[in-house]
Design a protein around this motif. Structure first.
Motif, PDB file in Angstrom:
ATOM      1  N   GLU A 184      -1.265  -5.743  42.907  1.00 46.45           N
ATOM      2  CA  GLU A 184      -1.695  -5.622  44.283  1.00 46.45           C
ATOM      3  C   GLU A 184      -1.675  -3.816  43.910  1.00 46.45           C
ATOM      4  O   GLU A 184      -2.081  -3.657  44.934  1.00 46.45           O
ATOM      5  CB  GLU A 184       0.225  -5.752  44.470  1.00 46.45           C
ATOM      6  N   CYS A 185      -1.036  -3.067  43.157  1.00 45.21           N
ATOM      7  CA  CYS A 185      -2.205  -1.479  43.064  1.00 45.21           C
ATOM      8  C   CYS A 185      -4.005  -1.865  43.066  1.00 45.21           C
ATOM      9  O   CYS A 185      -3.971  -1.369  43.894  1.00 45.21           O
ATOM     10  CB  CYS A 185      -1.976  -0.804  42.073  1.00 45.21           C
ATOM     11  N   ILE A 186      -4.131  -2.658  42.721  1.00 44.15           N
ATOM     12  CA  ILE A 186      -5.336  -2.527  42.368  1.00 44.15           C
ATOM     13  C   ILE A 186      -6.120  -3.498  43.884  1.00 44.15           C
ATOM     14  O   ILE A 186      -6.734  -3.043  44.699  1.00 44.15           O
ATOM     15  CB  ILE A 186      -6.561  -4.310  41.352  1.00 44.15           C
ATOM     16  N   HIS A 187      -5.061  -4.317  44.437  1.00 44.41           N
ATOM     17  CA  HIS A 187      -5.782  -4.797  46.029  1.00 44.41           C
ATOM     18  C   HIS A 187      -5.496  -3.811  47.445  1.00 44.41           C
ATOM     19  O   HIS A 187      -6.227  -3.488  47.905  1.00 44.41           O
ATOM     20  CB  HIS A 187      -4.573  -6.063  46.272  1.00 44.41           C
ATOM     21  N   CYS A 188      -4.181  -2.801  47.176  1.00 46.97           N
ATOM     22  CA  CYS A 188      -4.177  -2.144  48.458  1.00 46.97           C
ATOM     23  C   CYS A 188      -5.376  -0.195  48.058  1.00 46.97           C
ATOM     24  O   CYS A 188      -5.013  -0.215  48.845  1.00 46.97           O
ATOM     25  CB  CYS A 188      -2.384  -1.056  47.623  1.00 46.97           C
ATOM     26  N   TYR A 189      -5.507  -0.144  47.102  1.00 51.48           N
ATOM     27  CA  TYR A 189      -6.400   1.018  46.408  1.00 51.48           C
ATOM     28  C   TYR A 189      -7.770   0.099  46.863  1.00 51.48           C
ATOM     29  O   TYR A 189      -8.596   0.603  48.442  1.00 51.48           O
ATOM     30  CB  TYR A 189      -6.745   0.863  45.097  1.00 51.48           C
ATOM     31  N   GLY A 194      -6.188   6.373  45.996  1.00 53.83           N
ATOM     32  CA  GLY A 194      -7.593   4.315  45.467  1.00 53.83           C
ATOM     33  C   GLY A 194      -7.536   4.746  44.041  1.00 53.83           C
ATOM     34  O   GLY A 194      -7.307   3.863  43.450  1.00 53.83           O
ATOM     35  N   ASP A 195      -8.152   5.823  43.980  1.00 52.85           N
ATOM     36  CA  ASP A 195      -8.937   6.297  42.277  1.00 52.85           C
ATOM     37  C   ASP A 195      -7.694   5.710  41.465  1.00 52.85           C
ATOM     38  O   ASP A 195      -7.217   5.926  40.624  1.00 52.85           O
ATOM     39  CB  ASP A 195      -9.454   7.704  42.494  1.00 52.85           C
ATOM     40  N   SER A 196      -6.341   6.919  41.795  1.00 56.54           N
ATOM     41  CA  SER A 196      -4.963   6.832  41.524  1.00 56.54           C
ATOM     42  C   SER A 196      -4.568   5.515  40.885  1.00 56.54           C
ATOM     43  O   SER A 196      -4.027   5.114  40.490  1.00 56.54           O
ATOM     44  CB  SER A 196      -4.339   7.612  42.027  1.00 56.54           C
ATOM     45  N   LEU A 197      -4.695   4.796  42.560  1.00 51.21           N
ATOM     46  CA  LEU A 197      -4.433   3.831  42.493  1.00 51.21           C
ATOM     47  C   LEU A 197      -4.663   2.212  41.324  1.00 51.21           C
ATOM     48  O   LEU A 197      -4.307   1.251  40.717  1.00 51.21           O
ATOM     49  CB  LEU A 197      -3.431   2.624  43.172  1.00 51.21           C
ATOM     50  N   LEU A 198      -6.175   2.401  41.820  1.00 52.84           N
ATOM     51  CA  LEU A 198      -6.939   1.680  40.817  1.00 52.84           C
ATOM     52  C   LEU A 198      -6.238   1.861  39.233  1.00 52.84           C
ATOM     53  O   LEU A 198      -6.662   0.831  38.472  1.00 52.84           O
ATOM     54  CB  LEU A 198      -8.644   2.168  40.476  1.00 52.84           C
TER      55      LEU A 198
END
Length: 304
Positions: free
Chosen positions: A84-89, A124-128
């Motif tokens: 979900e972190c990847i998707h939201c990023y 976004g970078d941080s979530l990825l």
């Protein structure tokens, strides 16, 4: 309402709440080992991009596919949170002016509107990056070989050969509309790759063998195609209030879609075919796969 639908909707909601709660804890201000600090403004922006509702379909697929094969619910939750972190990023970055230039996401201001573009990029970078942190963490109760397999599969689904590459093709499609094969490739990368990973990840979490892993991977590919086809139909037929984001943008930008190429009746027929193909892949699992079969139907028939 059929009982199976009620069960599916209950489980979808339950798992969404569990993922939301876990993400809320993971994205707290407490500094973890080897971190130096968590800048509050960046954390608030990350939480804005993640803790904003949504169906949490991708984590749901991880959890349900792992459950089908007897995998750890705790491990599946954490892998689902990483996904979900990847998707939201990807949504945070896709909404930027240099990409799709959207102001609204899930009915609220996008991250770059609520904060600023630089903060949105960093969020976004941080979530990825954080996604791989979650998988590799000692708190994720999986063997190292499983974690390695998950990291590799997720990197390839999310990177230049998957989702990010699909976004590059999507931007190029604004200048030169692709042919049908190009549209299928674009959509398999931009949308389908993460859904494919979600299902295959469930098998990896469960420690399944290559046959089960391939079955669920193929199931993910089918529902990935259905998801994008349904999305293209909604872009054509739904309004922004229902979708929680702008609609009609693909047509306005001249982007090619399978719906534009073949028409709405063809798309609706193709959706039925994809659901049937997805359900056929679940036949070896019998009644245990009823929730996943219902998920395929939900994806094809969703309204937002």
């Amino acid at each position: 309402m059929r009982q199976e639908t009620a069960t599916f909707e209950t489980r979808l909601k339950h798992n969404a709440l569990a993922i939301e709660a876990l993400l809320g804890r993971l994205l707290g201000l407490s500094v973890e080992a080897d971190e130096i600090a968590r800048p509050e403004n960046l954390l608030v922006a990350m939480r804005h991009g993640v803790l904003n509702g949504g169906k949490r379909l991708r984590p749901f697929l991880v959890i349900e596919c792992a459950s089908l094969l007897g995998g750890s619910v705790e491990a599946a939750l954490r892998v689902g949170a990483a996904l979900e972190c990847i998707h939201c990023y990807s949504l945070v970055h896709d909404d930027l002016p240099a990409m799709d230039d959207d102001d609204i996401r899930r009915g609220q201001p996008t991250v770059h509107k609520a904060f600023d573009e630089a903060t949105a990029i960093l969020a976004g970078d941080s979530l990825l990056t954080f996604a791989f942190d979650i998988i590799a963490s000692p708190e994720t109760p999986l063997a190292d070989a499983q974690k390695t397999a998950l990291v590799l599969a997720l990197a390839r689904a999310a990177g230049h050969g998957g989702m990010a590459g699909g976004q590059a093709l999507d931007l190029a499609a604004e200048k030169a509309a692709p042919d049908e094969a190009g549209i299928v490739t674009l959509q398999a990368m931009k949308t389908g790759a993460l859904l494919r990973f979600a299902c295959e990840a469930g098998a990896i979490v469960a420690g399944a063998g290559p046959v089960d892993r391939q079955h669920l991977r193929s199931f993910g590919e089918k529902i990935g195609l259905a998801f994008q086809l349904a999305d293209d139909l909604l872009d054509l037929t739904a309004d922004a209030a229902t979708m929680g984001k702008a609609t009609g943008k693909d047509a306005a930008r001249g982007k090619g879609t399978l719906v534009a190429l073949h028409g709405q009746p063809w798309a609706e027929s193709r959706l039925e075919q994809l659901v049937a193909e997805a359900e056929a892949l679940l036949e070896p699992y019998g009644a245990r796969s009823s929730i996943l079969a219902e998920t395929a139907r939900f994806i094809a028939n969703r309204r937002n």
